[in-house]
Design an enzyme around this catalytic site. Structure first.
Site, PDB file in Angstrom:
ATOM      1  N   ASN A   9     -10.193   5.780   5.641  1.00 13.81           N
ATOM      2  CA  ASN A   9     -10.156   4.357   5.986  1.00 13.81           C
ATOM      3  C   ASN A   9      -9.538   4.263   7.366  1.00 13.81           C
ATOM      4  OD1 ASN A   9      -9.771   1.634   6.259  1.00 13.81           O
ATOM      5  ND2 ASN A   9      -8.135   1.484   4.722  1.00 13.81           N
ATOM      6  N   LYS A  11      -9.399   1.749   9.347  1.00 12.59           N
ATOM      7  CA  LYS A  11      -8.842   0.420   9.688  1.00 12.59           C
ATOM      8  C   LYS A  11      -9.375  -0.007  11.065  1.00 12.59           C
ATOM      9  CE  LYS A  11      -5.107   1.628   6.686  1.00 12.59           C
ATOM     10  NZ  LYS A  11      -3.726   1.416   6.250  1.00 12.59           N
ATOM     11  N   GLU A  99      -4.276  -4.967   3.049  1.00  6.89           N
ATOM     12  CA  GLU A  99      -4.179  -5.647   4.352  1.00  6.89           C
ATOM     13  C   GLU A  99      -5.104  -6.861   4.386  1.00  6.89           C
ATOM     14  OE1 GLU A  99      -4.871  -2.097   6.634  1.00  6.89           O
ATOM     15  OE2 GLU A  99      -2.940  -1.322   5.958  1.00  6.89           O
ATOM     16  N   GLY A 175       0.836   3.668   5.153  1.00  7.60           N
ATOM     17  CA  GLY A 175       1.220   3.759   6.559  1.00  7.60           C
ATOM     18  C   GLY A 175       2.715   3.922   6.772  1.00  7.60           C
TER      19      GLY A 175
HETATM   20  P1  PGA Z   1      -2.393   5.536   4.953  1.00  9.29           P
HETATM   21  O1  PGA Z   1      -3.385   4.329   4.592  1.00  9.29           O
HETATM   22  O2  PGA Z   1      -3.025   6.799   4.443  1.00  9.29           O
HETATM   23  O3  PGA Z   1      -2.272   5.508   6.460  1.00  9.29           O
HETATM   24  O4  PGA Z   1      -1.106   5.244   4.262  1.00  9.29           O
HETATM   25  C1  PGA Z   1      -4.083   4.302   3.376  1.00  9.29           C
HETATM   26  C2  PGA Z   1      -4.871   3.013   3.254  1.00  9.29           C
HETATM   27  O5  PGA Z   1      -4.361   1.952   3.641  1.00  9.29           O
HETATM   28  O6  PGA Z   1      -6.015   3.017   2.762  1.00  9.29           O
END
Ligand code: PGA
Length: 256
Positions: A9, A11, A99, A175
């Site tokens: 992902n 983002k 999010e 994150g």
């Molecule tokens: P992350 O994000 O691996 O950076 O924690 C995962 C996600 O939000 O799908």
């Protein structure tokens, strides 16, 4: 043999040029991911054409989107429909990411409509659920996740639920570098299967892939994917470099 799903992902990261670079690097690591774990990256909308083009050079590598609208077309400025994603060559779409829920006001009802529409357009929805830190501290995580699952899935048939992927993403682990312990992940995944059993029966619940998301990276993937009810990962930060995503794919393949 277990077939894991390893999904990136990105983002709001990696535009078309960076997407092409990512796949150039990935191509040096593998020309074929059609055996072993199923692999995909979910890119920003503008990067999807570049991703679909480049992914064609790696057998089995799939591409997904990170959101879509629940209507087919119409006066929805700035939105993208399931059919459009399908036409582009996407096979998956992330829906209800925390999010989206937090910054864009998506409710379980909206997410549920999107899940139905995605399935109708032959896209596999990756439905995200998960509690925030205060809810975990108050030991409310099961209630929160059950409400999210039921809110999005209760109008669906068992067949539709069977074609959905669930991603458990504790918001406090996204994150942040903080990761759920393998036991916390396993407990929640087992609980998710019990809710799916209520909604669609045991056979369907057993067949649905339940991914873990939240700071998964090469050095913690093995213990998370090693849990019996963890069927893969939804990976943010560690999916944006071909090398680190591929390491997680190799770990999944070793555990298969
Ligand atoms: P992350 O994000 O691996 O950076 O924690 C995962 C996600 O939000 O799908």
């Amino acid at each position: 043999m277990r077939r894991f799903l390893i999904a990136g992902n990105w983002k709001m990261n990696l535009g078309p040029a960076e997407t092409t670079t990512f796949f150039e690097e990935m191509k040096t690591l593998t020309a074929d991911v059609s055996d072993g774990a199923e692999v995909l990256v979910c890119t920003p909308f503008v990067s999807l054409p570049a991703a679909v083009d480049a992914a064609a050079a790696i057998a089995g590598f799939k591409v997904g989107a990170q959101n879509m609208h629940f209507e087919d077309n119409g006066a929805y400025t700035g939105e993208t429909s399931a059919a459009m994603l399908n036409e582009l060559g996407c096979s998956y779409v992330i829906l209800g990411h925390s999010e989206r829920r937090e910054y864009f006001g998506e409710t379980d009802a909206i997410v549920g409509k999107k899940v139905v529409r995605a399935l109708g357009a032959d896209l596999t929805p990756v439905l995200c659920v998960g509690e925030v830190l205060a809810q975990r501290k108050a030991n409310e995580q099961n209630d929160v996740v059950a409400t999210q699952l039921k809110g999005a899935l209760s109008g669906l048939t068992p067949d539709q639920i069977g074609r959905t992927v669930i991603a458990y993403e504790p918001v406090w682990a996204i994150g942040t570098g903080e990761v759920a312990s393998p036991q916390q992940a396993q407990d929640m995944h087992q609980f998710i299967r019990s809710v799916l059993t209520e909604l669609a029966g045991k056979d369907v619940a057993d067949s649905v892939r339940v991914l873990y998301g939240g700071s998964m990276k090469p050095d913690n993937a093995e213990e998370l994917l090693g849990q019996p009810d963890v069927d893969g990962g939804l990976i943010g930060g560690a999916s944006m470099k071909a090398g680190s995503l591929f390491k997680i794919v190799e770990i999944a393949n070793k555990l298969s």
